[in-house]
Motif scaffolding. Structure first.
Motif, mmCIF file in Angstrom:
data_model
loop_
_atom_site.group_PDB
_atom_site.id
_atom_site.type_symbol
_atom_site.label_atom_id
_atom_site.label_comp_id
_atom_site.label_asym_id
_atom_site.label_seq_id
_atom_site.Cartn_x
_atom_site.Cartn_y
_atom_site.Cartn_z
ATOM 1 N N ILE A 114 -0.437 12.087 -0.316
ATOM 2 C CA ILE A 114 0.113 10.821 -0.576
ATOM 3 C C ILE A 114 0.739 10.574 -2.066
ATOM 4 N N GLN A 115 1.623 9.591 -2.407
ATOM 5 C CA GLN A 115 2.005 9.463 -3.771
ATOM 6 C C GLN A 115 1.594 7.921 -3.828
ATOM 7 N N ASP A 116 0.563 7.661 -4.555
ATOM 8 C CA ASP A 116 0.257 6.150 -4.527
ATOM 9 C C ASP A 116 -0.108 6.068 -5.942
ATOM 10 N N ASN A 117 1.087 5.309 -6.518
ATOM 11 C CA ASN A 117 0.473 4.939 -7.970
ATOM 12 C C ASN A 117 -0.821 4.032 -8.361
ATOM 13 N N SER A 118 -1.058 3.396 -7.648
ATOM 14 C CA SER A 118 -2.521 2.674 -7.900
ATOM 15 C C SER A 118 -3.564 3.778 -7.847
ATOM 16 N N VAL A 139 4.020 3.244 6.844
ATOM 17 C CA VAL A 139 4.792 2.428 6.100
ATOM 18 C C VAL A 139 6.037 3.074 5.709
ATOM 19 N N HIS A 140 6.125 4.165 5.650
ATOM 20 C CA HIS A 140 7.402 4.911 5.193
ATOM 21 C C HIS A 140 7.918 6.170 5.972
ATOM 22 N N LYS A 148 6.136 9.137 5.219
ATOM 23 C CA LYS A 148 4.727 8.887 5.288
ATOM 24 C C LYS A 148 3.981 9.475 3.936
ATOM 25 N N ALA A 149 4.961 9.350 2.931
ATOM 26 C CA ALA A 149 4.207 9.540 1.736
ATOM 27 C C ALA A 149 3.470 8.434 1.070
ATOM 28 N N GLU A 150 3.658 7.160 1.564
ATOM 29 C CA GLU A 150 2.784 5.796 1.234
ATOM 30 C C GLU A 150 2.043 5.580 2.190
ATOM 31 N N VAL A 151 1.113 5.010 1.827
ATOM 32 C CA VAL A 151 0.035 4.466 2.758
ATOM 33 C C VAL A 151 -0.349 2.920 2.238
ATOM 34 N N ARG A 152 -0.929 2.402 3.260
ATOM 35 C CA ARG A 152 -1.365 0.916 2.792
ATOM 36 C C ARG A 152 -2.760 0.987 3.167
#
Ligand code: ADP
Ligand code: MG
Length: 595
Positions: A264-268, A304-305, A308-312
């Motif tokens: 995933i690409q998740d900045n946080s 979410v996308h 599927k590279a982003e997750v929540r």
């Protein structure tokens, strides 16, 4: 235009555009399907940056012959039945969109045999139109070949980057999945050459070595932590490898994150990893990291996308802090694998504020390319004399700055000079970079080779990306003085280095240089030149002789863009006579009378 219902063809291309953005997205979807099918071996072959061909072969379950038509239909999946299933997803695919999208914008051939079937089948689909199913002999598993991607979407084709960029994106995808699935053997071929291979040993460490190279791996620490979720029996687990606090790079591109086996690409989360190094890394430096986070499936929404590279996350804060704590405790207290290495620095204390490891560079000798020295040894040169020298040195280049007279050095970092229009304060590090880049450009244009040195028995270990870079730019590199000879799959023998790097340890210098180059940049040649200049240029803190300063300034005066360094930084501050006068309040009548 009046409102009209879009045709099926247009709708499918729009939908395809969301999933299939570029060749790497195709590779991603096909690998995911292979993994979902339980493959143990996955072979990826591409040519022409994925535009010509992307072929993914697997030894998974295969597709039953009578389900092929469904597999390529939109919103058809074997992985999801009801909307409730969406909250407990354990497969990589679930949207049933990939094959429909890929086949809509390419010429695809599917060859597959389901485990329980005697005979395989083959079908060709062109721009969404499926040909007949033909029986075909094949081992159990699936081979999907995607040719001429975007042949019917010229707009998309136009937006693709260079082959090199697409290749890089594709290798990133392959590496991410290889990291996420250490039990699967991946083989990746590019234009007929093997780029990357994993053993399927099940050891994450083995894959990390393949991805980063052994040298980087040696500087990594294992992360392993698990925290219970309050009030439940469930927990969040974090595992992986991160680099030691004093081994880092200047971008985030080597931070690989996975949630439940999904890259995933998740900045946080990236921030959680870098935060773990708080006060250990200098500003603008980032670690190498492979971090796997496992959370209960219902805890995370992957839908979410489209890619599927982003997750929540149900509670992003918890995940953030668990990751941060896990990495922090590994970095601060490395109970790591590389015992021998840790011993060397164990007394250092991990909370000691960082001292930049470039500090030793300041001892470097000042190095300028060997220009004709005929007129250079006059420390007492004056402006009048300079005018005549202008014709001699360097004869072919027009002036871009007025003639400057070097007055001296301030703080071992700046050159003070005087010119017809006032005073100049020149940053020696930046100005030297500018001078060197112009020099490199000239010698590349003239096809001359820089002076070289031959290091003794020097080898370097590179990752797949660096190997690509070396392959693709070997001519340029050798013109710049770096010649490398392949000496194993990921090892090169360093045969020569630019003489400009004479004060640096050769292997370290080469790796520093190659690592700095962003192979995905618009202009990779420029990256190569700029970073060489940066690495061999004189640093702040270095005392220069009058002669050295004059040499530098004289060359700067004829650079094409003398006011900016290669990375856009100003080379000099100009204090015009007017400005000085104004600052000293000389233009006020009151002070005028006082003067
Ligand atoms: P999704 O993966 O979201 O289900 P896809 O369009 O990627 O959607 O694939 C559609 C279906 O085709 C899958 O659900 C699966 O049943 C089948 N399929 C695709 N690729 C493979 C493969 N490599 N091996 C076995 N089955 C596959
Ligand atoms: Mg899929």
């Amino acid at each position: 235009m009046p409102i009209q219902q879009l045709t099926e063809d247009v709708i499918s291309k729009i939908a395809a555009g969301e999933v299939v953005e570029r060749p790497a997205s195709v590779v991603k979807e096909l690998i995911e399907n292979a993994l979902d099918a339980g493959a143990e071996n996955i072979r990826i072959e591409i040519s022409g940056g994925g535009r010509k061909l992307i072929q993914v072969s697997d030894d998974g379950t295969g597709i039953p012959a009578d389900e092929i038509a469904l597999a390529i239909a939109r919103h058809a999946t074997s992985k999801l039945r009801s909307a409730d299933d969406l909250f407990d997803i354990r497969t990589l695919g679930f949207r049933g969109e990939a094959l429909a999208s890929i086949t809509a914008v390419s010429r695809t051939t599917i060859l597959t045999r389901h485990r329980d079937e005697e005979m395989g089948v083959q079908v060709k689909i062109e721009g969404g139109r499926s040909g007949p199913l033909k029986p075909a002999g094949a081992p159990a598993g699936t081979v999907i070949s995607v040719e001429n991607l975007f042949f019917n979407v010229p707009a998309r084709l136009k937006f693709l980057k260079t082959d090199t960029t697409e290749k890089r994106q594709i290798s990133l995808v392959v590496m991410r999945y290889a990291l996420a699935y250490p039990t699967v053997r991946f083989i990746f071929l590019q234009d007929g050459r093997e780029q990357f291979r994993t053993t399927g040993s099940g050891e994450l460490a083995d894959v990390v070595v393949r991805v980063f190279g052994l040298d980087v791996f040696k500087r990594m620490i294992e992360v392993r932590a698990e925290e219970k979720l309050r009030g439940t029996t469930e927990s969040i687990a974090v595992r992986g490898f991160v680099s030691e606090a004093d081994y880092n790079r200047k971008d985030r591109s080597r931070i690989y994150l996975f949630v439940n086996g999904r890259a995933i690409q998740d900045n946080s989360l990236i921030y959680a990893v870098t935060q773990a190094y708080h006060r250990l890394l200098p500003r603008g430096q980032y670690p190498y990291a492979v971090v796997m986070v496992d959370v209960p499936p219902r805890f995370v929404d992957v839908n979410v996308h489209p890619t599927k590279a982003e997750v929540r996350f149900q509670d992003a804060n918890i995940v953030f802090s668990v990751v941060q704590r896990a990495v922090r405790s590994a970095v601060v207290n490395p109970h790591q694998l590389h015992q021998a290495h840790r011993d060397q620095q164990s007394t250092g204390g991990w909370s000691v504020p960082y001292t930049p490891h470039d500090a030793s560079d300041s001892q470097m000798e000042f190095q300028l390319p060997d220009y004709d020295d005929a007129v250079s040894d006059t420390d007492k040169r004056h402006r009048q004399q300079r005018q005549t020298d202008d014709d001699k040195f360097p004869p072919e280049k027009p002036r871009t700055l007025p003639p400057l007279r070097v007055i001296g050095q301030v703080g071992a970092a700046y050159i003070v000079a005087e010119g017809p229009a006032g005073m100049y304060l020149i940053d020696q590090h930046i100005a030297h970079q500018r001078v060197l880049v112009d020099y490199f450009l000239d010698s590349v244009a003239d096809e001359t080779t820089l002076d070289t040195l031959t290091p003794e028995a020097c080898t370097i270990q590179v990752d797949a990306e660096q190997r690509d870079l070396i392959d693709e730019y070997s001519v340029l590199l050798s013109m710049l003085g770096l010649t490398l000879e392949l000496f194993g799959t990921d090892t090169y023998r360093v045969q020569s280095v630019p003489a400009l790097a004479r004060n640096q340890e050769p292997a370290e210098f080469v790796l520093k240089w190659l690592t700095a180059v962003d192979a995905g940049a618009e202009d990779v040649q420029q990256e190569i030149l700029h970073h060489l200049a940066r690495i061999v240029s004189v640093k702040s803190g270095q005392v220069l002789s009058q002669h050295e300063m004059q040499e530098m300034v004289r060359t700067l005066e004829r650079c094409d863009t003398p006011l900016r360094g290669p990375f856009g930084q100003p080379t000099l501050l100009h204090m015009s006579a007017d400005y000085l006068q104004h600052e000293f309040k000389r233009n006020k009548p009151a002070s005028d009378s006082a003067s």
